[in-house]
Structures are given as C-alpha cells and as structure tokens.
Design a protein around this motif. Structure first.
Motif, mmCIF file in Angstrom:
data_model
loop_
_atom_site.group_PDB
_atom_site.id
_atom_site.type_symbol
_atom_site.label_atom_id
_atom_site.label_comp_id
_atom_site.label_asym_id
_atom_site.label_seq_id
_atom_site.Cartn_x
_atom_site.Cartn_y
_atom_site.Cartn_z
ATOM 1 N N ASP A 104 0.953 -1.325 0.272
ATOM 2 C CA ASP A 104 0.300 -0.081 0.209
ATOM 3 C C ASP A 104 0.481 1.197 0.007
ATOM 4 O O ASP A 104 0.379 2.417 0.292
ATOM 5 N N THR A 106 2.582 4.409 -2.280
ATOM 6 C CA THR A 106 1.995 5.466 -3.555
ATOM 7 C C THR A 106 3.060 6.180 -3.928
ATOM 8 O O THR A 106 3.945 6.628 -3.460
ATOM 9 N N GLU A 120 5.029 7.872 0.940
ATOM 10 C CA GLU A 120 4.743 7.709 2.429
ATOM 11 C C GLU A 120 6.423 7.751 3.679
ATOM 12 O O GLU A 120 6.337 8.436 4.164
ATOM 13 N N ARG A 200 1.628 8.678 5.888
ATOM 14 C CA ARG A 200 0.080 8.037 5.583
ATOM 15 C C ARG A 200 0.529 7.403 6.598
ATOM 16 O O ARG A 200 1.326 6.338 6.908
#
Length: 205
Positions: A104, A106, A120, A200
């Motif tokens: 996950d 980015t 992140e 994040r």
C-alpha cells in the motif's frame, strides 16, 4: 589484565553485523515501465557537496538490472512508523510481487528521473548513477543526487533511526555543519532534489 586470549573470536561472516552502516533506506527503480522498491542497509555518504551516495546492490537483487539499464533511482528515507513495512519489503522479491500494491505504498512521479518517489517516506532523493567502476568487483553503485529544488513540508516525521546514530535530523542538502577541522567551503550549486512528503498510515502487518 585482559589479553587477547580472554576475548571471544568472532566469525568473519558476521563482521558486517558489528559495523553495518545505516540508516536503512528504500531504493526505487522503474524498469521497462514497471516500478519496484527494495530495502537497502549497505549505504553511505561519499561526499558532502556536490553530494554522492554509495549503495551496494548486486545481481542477486531484482533492482540490479533496472539500475544497470536505466542508470537512475530514488533513495527514499522511511519513517520510524514504516519499520515493519521496510522489513517486509526486504523479505520479498519484485519478481514475484508488485511491492507498491502489496504494501500500500504511493508511487509519485519524479521530476528528473523515471523511478518513483514513495509518498509515505520521510524524504526522497532523485539520483543518477555517477560511477560504475566499483560495480563489477564490489556491486557498489555511486549515485549523484540530481540538481533541482528542495521541496519540504513544515512538519516532518522522524526517519527510521540507526542504532549507532541517535540524533538524525533533516537538513537542506546544500548545508552542512562545520567543526574545527572541517572548514571546506560548500560550492554554490543547485541543491539536489529532496522531496519530503507527509506520511500516511502503513498497512497492518
């Protein structure tokens, strides 16, 4: 009095654990349109200004071919909160899994190189390979941050700490502290691209 006979021998194949460099970083590449990210713990600064970074990346790494063919990558400094993810990234291969999707992450398009930035991460440094003379004998790539603008946020999360460096701070790449024996002037050059982006939440492990 202690003598060498009182000391315990240490196996040569474990010496790296005593002096292994830090911090642990992520290195991203893009090969034939496919992005990848790897964990790297064998890295060091080579020169202050213009800055040079060295990383050991060998044929056993999936990123090796991408770095050889494209000559560019992004050095991403993960946050402390990403520690578990960084370990997991290093325990799988880009041959088998899309790591950006799996963890996950980015992927952000770079400004000067095709390799992606990791949103992140605490910081992202776009780099091009500057010297390959040590690749054949030692798998050591010398990377040069690409000149550009320093983009940063006001709020910066803490990077993953090194066990040997308890104080690690983010600085503009064209500045460095000078001690009594370090009076070399920093040349007036464009600072490398250093992207620092808001973190994040990491996926649960």
């Amino acid at each position: 009095m202690t003598t060498v006979k009182d000391l315990r021998p240490h196996p040569l194949d474990q010496v790296h654990r005593l002096i292994e460099p830090g911090p642990v970083i992520l290195v991203t590449t893009r090969h034939r349109g496919v992005p990848n990210v790897m964990t790297n713990g064998f890295n060091m600064m080579v020169r202050h200004a213009p800055p040079l970074i060295a990383c050991t990346i060998g044929p056993w790494d999936h990123s090796y071919e991408a770095l050889v063919e494209t000559g560019e990558c992004v050095v991403s400094v993960p946050t402390a909160e990403m520690a578990a993810t960084v370990v997991d990234i290093g325990n799988c291969s880009g041959v088998d899994v899309d790591k950006f999707e799996e963890f996950d992450l980015t992927a952000v398009d770079g400004e000067k190189v095709q390799a992606p930035l990791v949103a992140e991460c605490f910081a992202n440094i776009e780099c091009r390979v500057a010297d390959t003379s040590l690749v054949a004998p030692y798998s050591l790539f010398v990377l040069e941050p690409v000149p550009g603008l320093d983009r940063s946020n006001a709020a910066r999360p803490a990077p993953v700490p090194s066990p040997r460096r308890r104080h690690l701070h983010a600085r503009r790449p064209d500045r460095r502290s000078q001690g009594p024996h370090d009076q070399v002037a920093v040349p007036s050059v464009s600072p490398p691209i250093l992207w620092t982006l808001e973190t994040r939440p990491c996926p649960e492990q």
